[in-house]
Structure formats: C-alpha cells, structure tokens
Design a protein around this motif. Sequence first.
Motif, PDB file in Angstrom:
ATOM      1  N   SER A  63      47.860  29.668  33.730  1.00 40.06           N
ATOM      2  CA  SER A  63      47.858  30.303  35.052  1.00 40.06           C
ATOM      3  C   SER A  63      46.437  30.495  35.560  1.00 40.06           C
ATOM      4  CB  SER A  63      48.568  31.661  34.996  1.00 40.06           C
ATOM      5  OG  SER A  63      49.931  31.513  34.666  1.00 40.06           O
ATOM      6  N   MET A  64      45.553  30.921  34.666  1.00 42.78           N
ATOM      7  CA  MET A  64      44.148  31.101  35.037  1.00 42.78           C
ATOM      8  C   MET A  64      43.530  29.774  35.457  1.00 42.78           C
ATOM      9  SD  MET A  64      43.363  34.392  34.539  1.00 42.78           S
ATOM     10  CE  MET A  64      41.661  34.647  34.035  1.00 42.78           C
ATOM     11  N   GLY A 117      40.761  39.598  29.812  1.00 46.13           N
ATOM     12  CA  GLY A 117      41.071  38.207  30.098  1.00 46.13           C
ATOM     13  C   GLY A 117      40.811  37.828  31.538  1.00 46.13           C
ATOM     14  N   ALA A 118      40.494  38.797  32.398  1.00 46.43           N
ATOM     15  CA  ALA A 118      40.195  38.513  33.799  1.00 46.43           C
ATOM     16  C   ALA A 118      38.907  37.695  33.909  1.00 46.43           C
ATOM     17  CB  ALA A 118      40.069  39.814  34.585  1.00 46.43           C
ATOM     18  N   TYR A 119      38.734  37.020  35.032  1.00 43.10           N
ATOM     19  CA  TYR A 119      37.521  36.226  35.242  1.00 43.10           C
ATOM     20  C   TYR A 119      36.288  37.125  35.179  1.00 43.10           C
ATOM     21  CZ  TYR A 119      40.890  32.857  37.163  1.00 43.10           C
ATOM     22  OH  TYR A 119      41.949  32.021  37.354  1.00 43.10           O
ATOM     23  N   ASN A 124      32.580  41.543  37.010  1.00 41.20           N
ATOM     24  CA  ASN A 124      31.233  41.949  37.432  1.00 41.20           C
ATOM     25  C   ASN A 124      31.247  42.515  38.842  1.00 41.20           C
ATOM     26  OD1 ASN A 124      29.750  41.285  35.095  1.00 41.20           O
ATOM     27  ND2 ASN A 124      29.660  39.134  35.666  1.00 41.20           N
ATOM     28  N   ALA A 125      32.034  41.892  39.716  1.00 40.87           N
ATOM     29  CA  ALA A 125      32.063  42.311  41.121  1.00 40.87           C
ATOM     30  C   ALA A 125      32.648  43.711  41.284  1.00 40.87           C
ATOM     31  CB  ALA A 125      32.860  41.313  41.952  1.00 40.87           C
ATOM     32  N   ILE A 136      32.716  41.264  28.940  1.00 39.07           N
ATOM     33  CA  ILE A 136      33.229  40.018  28.368  1.00 39.07           C
ATOM     34  C   ILE A 136      34.535  39.682  29.076  1.00 39.07           C
ATOM     35  CG2 ILE A 136      34.169  38.911  26.296  1.00 39.07           C
ATOM     36  CD1 ILE A 136      32.348  40.782  24.646  1.00 39.07           C
ATOM     37  N   GLY A 137      34.583  38.525  29.692  1.00 40.47           N
ATOM     38  CA  GLY A 137      35.788  38.084  30.372  1.00 40.47           C
ATOM     39  C   GLY A 137      35.979  36.588  30.203  1.00 40.47           C
ATOM     40  N   THR A 138      36.877  36.043  30.978  1.00 35.27           N
ATOM     41  CA  THR A 138      37.133  34.606  30.949  1.00 35.27           C
ATOM     42  C   THR A 138      36.146  33.904  31.874  1.00 35.27           C
ATOM     43  OG1 THR A 138      39.480  34.891  30.436  1.00 35.27           O
ATOM     44  CG2 THR A 138      38.828  32.808  31.464  1.00 35.27           C
TER      45      THR A 138
END
Length: 220
Positions: A63-64, A117-119, A124-125, A136-138
């Motif tokens: 999905s990502m 797991g989010a972008y 960061n935003a 730490i994310g995707t």
Amino acid sequence: MRVAIFDFDGTLYSKETFQLLMRHMKHHPTHRSKYKTFFRKILPLYIGYKIKIVPEHTMKERSMQIYVDALHTLPKNELDDYFQEMRESMREGFNKDVISRLKQHKKDGVHVMLVSGAYTSLLNAVTEDLGFDVIIGTEIPFTDEGALNRDVSIHHIQGKRKNEKILESLAGYEIDWTNSFAYGDSFSDLPVLELVGKPVAVKPEQRLKQVAIERDWAIL
C-alpha cells in the motif's frame, strides 16, 4: 542513557495515517486526478487482505508503495510540500496525554525516539517542533536528482524491522533498557515494547491489552 520510544499511528497520533493520506489525495486541488489510479491498484490488495490471502505486513508495505507510485511525477521537494500540507489536520489528532509524556521525558533528559511505518518525510513535517532526538520511518527512495527512484522498492518499517532500526540508531551508546520507556497501541508493537523495562500500552487493541494486563504493564 535512557530512551523513550514512541509509535505514531494510534499512539502519538490517535488515528490512522494511511486513511488521512487517502483523503488528502482524493480531495487535493492539484493531485486528486491521481486518486482513481491509486484506488484501482490498491483495491485488489485490500480485498486479498480482507479474505486472508494477503498477509497484513505485505498489504501495508505494498500500500505504501502504491501510494508513492501514484505521486511519482512529484520531485522530492514537491512531495515534501505535499506532506507538509497535512501538518495541521494531523496535529489536531495528537494524543495530548502522550504529548505530555513526551515533554516530561525531554525534561528528564531521556533520549526520545519516534519509530513508525509512516513516511519519514511526513513524520518530520508534522512533528518538527516536538523535539524528537531521532525519527525513524519508512524512507521514500529518490535518485540523486530528486526524482522518485522506481527501481528501488519501499522498505516498510514495521514489526521486527523497527527493532533493527532502533538498535542501529543506538549503536555505540550504553542504554539503560530497564529504565527506558516504549509507547505503542497495537500487537505489532510488541517487539518494541519488550525492549524496555517500562512499556506503556496506549489505548491498546484487545490483543495488546491482554498482554499488558497479564504482564502488569502500564496502560494509558
């Protein structure tokens, strides 16, 4: 060094990021035309998941990938702006109790980490003023020119991959795991919660709630 590790979806952010991502694309004044293509590709995957043909971790990772592929014409700076547009609506869904815990940990000199797991660019935003020491994310793969690298697949950070990234980030530090904290809401957060001596289940789903009760963990 003590650490406090925060999950995002269902923990710091009380809702589900991917649902908001879908709405953002569907109603976007510039990019809503991309939604039909995205939806056509994700629908069979979701059906496969619901009828238990596709495992949950596979469904999430694909999905990502499908979502980013739908926005492949956007260079990195424009994709960052796209995520930045979601900042205020997401912040309205922050869990105030978790934010309070985060601020207290920072006052106490604890090394605070956001692991999701989010972008990464989205994380960061929306959390740029919360003072996380590490996020730490995707990661979304880009070429040196800033275009989406479609030859490299999304590596979704979930389950045991979170632990791998956490330990990689903390390599070289002496960690007081017994007096460290972790916050999560779902059963998939269990590997991270088990890393520390002070796990906290945040509005936990039933399976995690049962574990928390059996092990006498804190429940927020």
